[in-house]
Scaffold this motif. Structure first.
Motif, PDB file in Angstrom:
ATOM      1  N   LEU A  67      21.118  87.688  63.577  1.00 33.18           N
ATOM      2  CA  LEU A  67      20.994  87.068  62.263  1.00 33.18           C
ATOM      3  C   LEU A  67      22.291  87.193  61.461  1.00 33.18           C
ATOM      4  CD1 LEU A  67      17.385  88.177  61.262  1.00 33.18           C
ATOM      5  CD2 LEU A  67      18.137  85.915  61.987  1.00 33.18           C
ATOM      6  N   GLU A  68      22.954  88.359  61.559  1.00 32.20           N
ATOM      7  CA  GLU A  68      24.231  88.523  60.863  1.00 32.20           C
ATOM      8  C   GLU A  68      25.289  87.563  61.415  1.00 32.20           C
ATOM      9  OE1 GLU A  68      23.796  93.271  59.697  1.00 32.20           O
ATOM     10  OE2 GLU A  68      25.173  92.630  61.280  1.00 32.20           O
ATOM     11  N   ARG A  69      25.278  87.374  62.749  1.00 31.62           N
ATOM     12  CA  ARG A  69      26.232  86.441  63.351  1.00 31.62           C
ATOM     13  C   ARG A  69      25.970  85.014  62.878  1.00 31.62           C
ATOM     14  NH1 ARG A  69      25.798  83.143  67.388  1.00 31.62           N
ATOM     15  NH2 ARG A  69      23.799  84.044  68.019  1.00 31.62           N
ATOM     16  N   ARG A  70      24.683  84.626  62.824  1.00 31.00           N
ATOM     17  CA  ARG A  70      24.364  83.287  62.343  1.00 31.00           C
ATOM     18  C   ARG A  70      24.772  83.105  60.880  1.00 31.00           C
ATOM     19  NH1 ARG A  70      18.251  82.345  64.778  1.00 31.00           N
ATOM     20  NH2 ARG A  70      18.817  82.431  67.002  1.00 31.00           N
ATOM     21  N   LEU A  71      24.601  84.162  60.076  1.00 34.14           N
ATOM     22  CA  LEU A  71      25.000  84.086  58.673  1.00 34.14           C
ATOM     23  C   LEU A  71      26.507  83.897  58.544  1.00 34.14           C
ATOM     24  CD1 LEU A  71      24.146  84.275  55.714  1.00 34.14           C
ATOM     25  CD2 LEU A  71      24.392  86.757  55.865  1.00 34.14           C
ATOM     26  N   ARG A  72      27.271  84.633  59.351  1.00 38.36           N
ATOM     27  CA  ARG A  72      28.728  84.460  59.320  1.00 38.36           C
ATOM     28  C   ARG A  72      29.132  83.054  59.741  1.00 38.36           C
ATOM     29  NH1 ARG A  72      28.639  89.728  61.575  1.00 38.36           N
ATOM     30  NH2 ARG A  72      28.983  88.847  63.664  1.00 38.36           N
ATOM     31  N   ASP A  73      28.476  82.517  60.799  1.00 40.26           N
ATOM     32  CA  ASP A  73      28.781  81.149  61.241  1.00 40.26           C
ATOM     33  C   ASP A  73      28.452  80.130  60.157  1.00 40.26           C
ATOM     34  OD1 ASP A  73      27.717  81.772  64.676  1.00 40.26           O
ATOM     35  OD2 ASP A  73      29.570  82.258  63.620  1.00 40.26           O
ATOM     36  N   ALA A  74      27.313  80.359  59.468  1.00 36.06           N
ATOM     37  CA  ALA A  74      26.929  79.423  58.402  1.00 36.06           C
ATOM     38  C   ALA A  74      27.911  79.476  57.236  1.00 36.06           C
ATOM     39  CB  ALA A  74      25.513  79.760  57.923  1.00 36.06           C
ATOM     40  N   ALA A  76      31.133  80.257  57.548  1.00 34.42           N
ATOM     41  CA  ALA A  76      32.416  79.724  58.007  1.00 34.42           C
ATOM     42  C   ALA A  76      32.372  78.212  58.210  1.00 34.42           C
ATOM     43  CB  ALA A  76      32.833  80.401  59.318  1.00 34.42           C
ATOM     44  N   ALA A  77      31.184  77.625  58.350  1.00 35.00           N
ATOM     45  CA  ALA A  77      31.073  76.193  58.613  1.00 35.00           C
ATOM     46  C   ALA A  77      31.592  75.333  57.459  1.00 35.00           C
ATOM     47  CB  ALA A  77      29.627  75.838  58.949  1.00 35.00           C
ATOM     48  N   PRO A  78      31.301  75.637  56.145  1.00 35.91           N
ATOM     49  CA  PRO A  78      31.847  74.783  55.065  1.00 35.91           C
ATOM     50  C   PRO A  78      33.367  74.729  55.047  1.00 35.91           C
ATOM     51  CG  PRO A  78      30.053  76.146  54.249  1.00 35.91           C
ATOM     52  CD  PRO A  78      30.356  76.630  55.621  1.00 35.91           C
ATOM     53  N   ALA A  79      34.036  75.879  55.311  1.00 33.74           N
ATOM     54  CA  ALA A  79      35.504  75.875  55.334  1.00 33.74           C
ATOM     55  C   ALA A  79      36.035  75.005  56.467  1.00 33.74           C
ATOM     56  CB  ALA A  79      36.017  77.306  55.472  1.00 33.74           C
ATOM     57  N   ALA A  80      35.395  75.072  57.634  1.00 33.80           N
ATOM     58  CA  ALA A  80      35.834  74.249  58.773  1.00 33.80           C
ATOM     59  C   ALA A  80      35.629  72.768  58.488  1.00 33.80           C
ATOM     60  CB  ALA A  80      35.080  74.665  60.023  1.00 33.80           C
ATOM     61  N   SER A  81      34.479  72.430  57.849  1.00 33.70           N
ATOM     62  CA  SER A  81      34.228  71.019  57.526  1.00 33.70           C
ATOM     63  C   SER A  81      35.235  70.497  56.500  1.00 33.70           C
ATOM     64  CB  SER A  81      32.806  70.863  56.995  1.00 33.70           C
ATOM     65  OG  SER A  81      32.648  71.598  55.794  1.00 33.70           O
ATOM     66  N   ALA A  82      35.659  71.342  55.534  1.00 34.54           N
ATOM     67  CA  ALA A  82      36.663  70.919  54.557  1.00 34.54           C
ATOM     68  C   ALA A  82      38.000  70.632  55.231  1.00 34.54           C
ATOM     69  CB  ALA A  82      36.827  71.998  53.481  1.00 34.54           C
ATOM     70  N   LYS A  83      38.380  71.461  56.214  1.00 32.73           N
ATOM     71  CA  LYS A  83      39.639  71.239  56.934  1.00 32.73           C
ATOM     72  C   LYS A  83      39.585  69.946  57.729  1.00 32.73           C
ATOM     73  CE  LYS A  83      41.007  76.096  57.347  1.00 32.73           C
ATOM     74  NZ  LYS A  83      41.272  77.206  58.285  1.00 32.73           N
ATOM     75  N   THR A  84      38.454  69.694  58.421  1.00 31.63           N
ATOM     76  CA  THR A  84      38.342  68.475  59.226  1.00 31.63           C
ATOM     77  C   THR A  84      38.326  67.230  58.353  1.00 31.63           C
ATOM     78  OG1 THR A  84      35.943  68.804  59.212  1.00 31.63           O
ATOM     79  CG2 THR A  84      37.169  69.617  61.110  1.00 31.63           C
ATOM     80  N   ASN A  85      37.782  67.322  57.119  1.00 33.95           N
ATOM     81  CA  ASN A  85      37.792  66.172  56.208  1.00 33.95           C
ATOM     82  C   ASN A  85      39.192  65.922  55.642  1.00 33.95           C
ATOM     83  OD1 ASN A  85      35.083  65.684  56.511  1.00 33.95           O
ATOM     84  ND2 ASN A  85      34.486  67.059  54.850  1.00 33.95           N
ATOM     85  N   ALA A  86      39.997  66.994  55.444  1.00 37.38           N
ATOM     86  CA  ALA A  86      41.351  66.832  54.911  1.00 37.38           C
ATOM     87  C   ALA A  86      42.315  66.285  55.960  1.00 37.38           C
ATOM     88  CB  ALA A  86      41.864  68.166  54.371  1.00 37.38           C
ATOM     89  N   ALA A  87      42.120  66.644  57.244  1.00 33.71           N
ATOM     90  CA  ALA A  87      43.030  66.206  58.299  1.00 33.71           C
ATOM     91  C   ALA A  87      43.001  64.692  58.508  1.00 33.71           C
ATOM     92  CB  ALA A  87      42.704  66.935  59.601  1.00 33.71           C
ATOM     93  N   PRO A  88      41.842  64.001  58.583  1.00 29.22           N
ATOM     94  CA  PRO A  88      41.861  62.540  58.763  1.00 29.22           C
ATOM     95  C   PRO A  88      42.545  61.805  57.627  1.00 29.22           C
ATOM     96  CG  PRO A  88      39.722  63.428  59.326  1.00 29.22           C
ATOM     97  CD  PRO A  88      40.497  64.534  58.707  1.00 29.22           C
ATOM     98  N   SER A  89      42.445  62.311  56.375  1.00 29.26           N
ATOM     99  CA  SER A  89      43.099  61.634  55.249  1.00 29.26           C
ATOM    100  C   SER A  89      44.612  61.642  55.411  1.00 29.26           C
ATOM    101  CB  SER A  89      42.703  62.311  53.939  1.00 29.26           C
ATOM    102  OG  SER A  89      43.136  63.665  53.939  1.00 29.26           O
ATOM    103  N   ALA A  90      45.183  62.762  55.922  1.00 28.15           N
ATOM    104  CA  ALA A  90      46.632  62.824  56.156  1.00 28.15           C
ATOM    105  C   ALA A  90      47.036  61.900  57.297  1.00 28.15           C
ATOM    106  CB  ALA A  90      47.046  64.265  56.455  1.00 28.15           C
ATOM    107  N   PRO A 161      28.190  69.499  60.458  1.00 26.60           N
ATOM    108  CA  PRO A 161      26.767  69.833  60.275  1.00 26.60           C
ATOM    109  C   PRO A 161      26.138  70.394  61.520  1.00 26.60           C
ATOM    110  CG  PRO A 161      27.279  67.662  59.356  1.00 26.60           C
ATOM    111  CD  PRO A 161      28.488  68.114  60.114  1.00 26.60           C
ATOM    112  N   ALA A 162      26.651  69.948  62.745  1.00 23.70           N
ATOM    113  CA  ALA A 162      26.062  70.499  63.967  1.00 23.70           C
ATOM    114  C   ALA A 162      26.316  71.984  64.072  1.00 23.70           C
ATOM    115  CB  ALA A 162      26.631  69.768  65.186  1.00 23.70           C
ATOM    116  N   ARG A 163      27.559  72.425  63.708  1.00 23.92           N
ATOM    117  CA  ARG A 163      27.825  73.866  63.726  1.00 23.92           C
ATOM    118  C   ARG A 163      27.146  74.579  62.576  1.00 23.92           C
ATOM    119  NH1 ARG A 163      34.199  73.711  63.898  1.00 23.92           N
ATOM    120  NH2 ARG A 163      33.767  71.905  62.618  1.00 23.92           N
ATOM    121  N   LYS A 164      26.972  73.823  61.471  1.00 26.24           N
ATOM    122  CA  LYS A 164      26.399  74.448  60.290  1.00 26.24           C
ATOM    123  C   LYS A 164      24.917  74.731  60.470  1.00 26.24           C
ATOM    124  CE  LYS A 164      26.693  73.837  55.286  1.00 26.24           C
ATOM    125  NZ  LYS A 164      27.123  72.930  54.224  1.00 26.24           N
TER     126      LYS A 164
END
Length: 259
Positions: A67-74, A76-90, A161-164
């Motif tokens: 459960l702690e591992r799933r909480l950490r993954d959840a 970390a998922a918003p930060a990863a999604s923000a990076k992936t959204n910023a990369a296509p714009s560049a 969202p799949a990782r989230k």
């Protein structure tokens, strides 16, 4: 003659007394042996309970770590999604410059064509053709890059969202809650783990599929224990209200050695 008779009588009395004492001592010896056997049985039962509790404690520890591992993954998922959204714009900003750059040489060519003689115009018109083809090549090369960047931008937000998403426990079924500890193999710890997964009634356990059994065993760190202890068969009898058949097939249910 009289002395012999008294000696024989004394011998018989001694034999009778010895036999009586031996019988009492033998009874006490059998009683002690029975107490020893009962003590050994209690010791074995306590050892089994200790092993079971140790296993349940280990299962709780693994569940908590998961459960702690799933909480950490959840988290970390918003930060990863923000990076992936910023990369296509560049990436999408580069094809626009590549397309706009080849447009500049057009006015210079027109001016040169008006000022030069007809022969120079013919020579110059033959020479700039490779230069004009370069922007076309760049624009053609930029189109696959733009298409690839668009494909990345369309797939990247879908991956986040799949990782989230994390497997959430099932919602408890509406209705009354049954005493799950009546089933053989379910103690206080297992009952809490089942309720955390939304399992609160015999009818839910009776309707488990193979996928449900695998999901519950993964959470509770079991390995075929549900099938060995026949949880589903017990739950079907109790859900149907067939107490007599349940007591006949599972006589140890509800006793101290239930779990």
């Amino acid at each position: 003659m009289g002395t012999f008779f008294y000696m024989l009588l004394a011998f018989l009395v001694g034999v009778l007394v010895g036999w009586f004492l031996w019988g009492r001592l033998r009874g006490e010896l059998d009683s002690l042996r029975g107490d020893i056997d009962r003590t050994r049985g209690e010791r074995d039962r306590l050892r089994a309970d200790s092993d079971r509790l140790t296993g349940e404690l280990n299962a709780c520890g693994k569940t908590r770590a998961d459960l702690e591992r799933r909480l950490r993954d959840a988290q970390a998922a918003p930060a990863a999604s923000a990076k992936t959204n910023a990369a296509p714009s560049a990436v999408m900003s580069t094809p626009s410059t590549a397309k706009s750059a080849p447009v500049k040489p057009a006015p210079a060519k027109r001016a040169a064509a008006k000022a030069a003689p007809a022969k120079a115009v013919a020579a110059k018109s033959a020479a700039p053709k490779p230069a004009a083809s370069k922007p076309a090549v760049k624009s053609a090369a930029s189109k696959p890059a733009a298409a690839a960047s668009a494909a990345k931008s369309s797939t990247a937000p879908k991956e986040a969202p799949a990782r989230k998403a994390a497997p959430a426990p099932a919602k408890p079924a509406s209705g009354k809650q049954d005493n799950l500890r009546r089933l053989i193999g379910i103690g206080p710890v297992n009952e809490k783990l089942l309720k955390a997964q939304g399992v609160t009634s015999f009818a839910q356990i009776a309707g488990w599929t193979a996928a449900d059994v695998k999901r519950i065993e993964d959470v509770m760190n079991f390995d075929g224990r549900i099938a060995r202890e026949r949880w589903i068969e017990q739950a079907k009898l109790l859900a149907a209200g067939n107490e007599k058949e349940f007591a006949k097939q599972f006589p140890t249910a509800g006793t101290a050695s239930n779990t």
